[in-house]
Design a protein around this motif. Sequence first.
Motif, short mmCIF file in Angstrom:
data_model
loop_
_atom_site.label_atom_id
_atom_site.label_comp_id
_atom_site.label_asym_id
_atom_site.label_seq_id
_atom_site.Cartn_x
_atom_site.Cartn_y
_atom_site.Cartn_z
N LEU A 33 -26.38 -34.12 1.92
CA LEU A 33 -27.73 -34.53 2.32
C LEU A 33 -28.01 -35.89 1.68
O LEU A 33 -28.20 -35.99 0.46
CB LEU A 33 -28.79 -33.51 1.89
N VAL A 41 -34.08 -36.89 -10.02
CA VAL A 41 -33.74 -37.66 -8.82
C VAL A 41 -34.54 -38.96 -8.76
O VAL A 41 -34.26 -39.82 -7.91
CB VAL A 41 -33.97 -36.83 -7.52
N ASP A 51 -26.02 -33.18 -1.95
CA ASP A 51 -25.91 -34.48 -2.64
C ASP A 51 -25.19 -35.46 -1.72
O ASP A 51 -24.88 -35.14 -0.55
CB ASP A 51 -25.18 -34.33 -3.98
#
Length: 248
Positions: free
Chosen positions: A154, A179, A125
Amino acid sequence: MDRCLPEAQQPPHPGAPPEEATAGPPAESDKIASSLHSLQKFVPTEYASYTQEHYQFAGKKIIIQESIESYGAVVWPGATALCQYLEEHSEELNLQDAKILEIGAGPGLVSIVASILGAQVTATDLPDVLGNLQYNLLKNTLECTAHLPEVKELVWGKDLDQNFPKSTFYYDYILASDVVYHHYFLDKLLTTMVYLSQPGTVVLWANKFRFSTDYEFLGKFKQNFDTTLLAEYPESSVKLFKGILKWD
Ligand SMILES: C[S@@+](CC[C@H](N)C(=O)[O-])C[C@H]1O[C@@H](n2cnc3c(N)ncnc32)[C@H](O)[C@@H]1O
């Protein structure tokens, strides 16, 4: 059917000073010490208020520390849907020892369930979410998983070649829940899903569909991935897709 750790072996709260690991035989205390060491790599996430939310998946009671102060610190409906799918299909998905990377893991429920089901998980994350993510992962997986999950930063589309070189990092599954929503990084998100897919990699993406932009993203996803609708959860408007990168 209980939590993984007795209270004495719980990892410290993200804001608390690190403790020495003392319990268990040497191998176990080494494992705990190394996990606590990894916890210290992350800047503690300081939210003004937290709640402890309880979930039940894969035969375990899972307690997630959440805060409404960040999108990445609450469990979203896509996560519970994906966890339900993973627990119901763990054998068919061959999750034992599978290499899994979760993008936008948030507070970590999906990564925890995948770990409990036997997978080798890397939860990723944005930097400011990682402290709480690491806390939840350790709290719920120490001593009850074959592979302790890892946490890595990331940022979608950023330094993927350097941080996740294809020659070193291969994943059987890329997991992603909720997401896709109203944000400016949808192209970078898709680039990341494509980048992390190698031959044999399967993307499992669960999402609550709310906006026209969600469907626009789905259209682009389908252009890049052979896409199958695996499940629908009408009560939460979540759809779960499987994507395999098109190679032609
Ligand atoms: C709506 S939350 C979903 C969290 C979790 N997957 C769930 O379903 O409970 C979206 C997640 O994506 C992460 N995220 C947003 N933009 C990102 C970016 N540009 N790079 C990496 N992660 C990002 C957020 O930090 C957050 O954890």
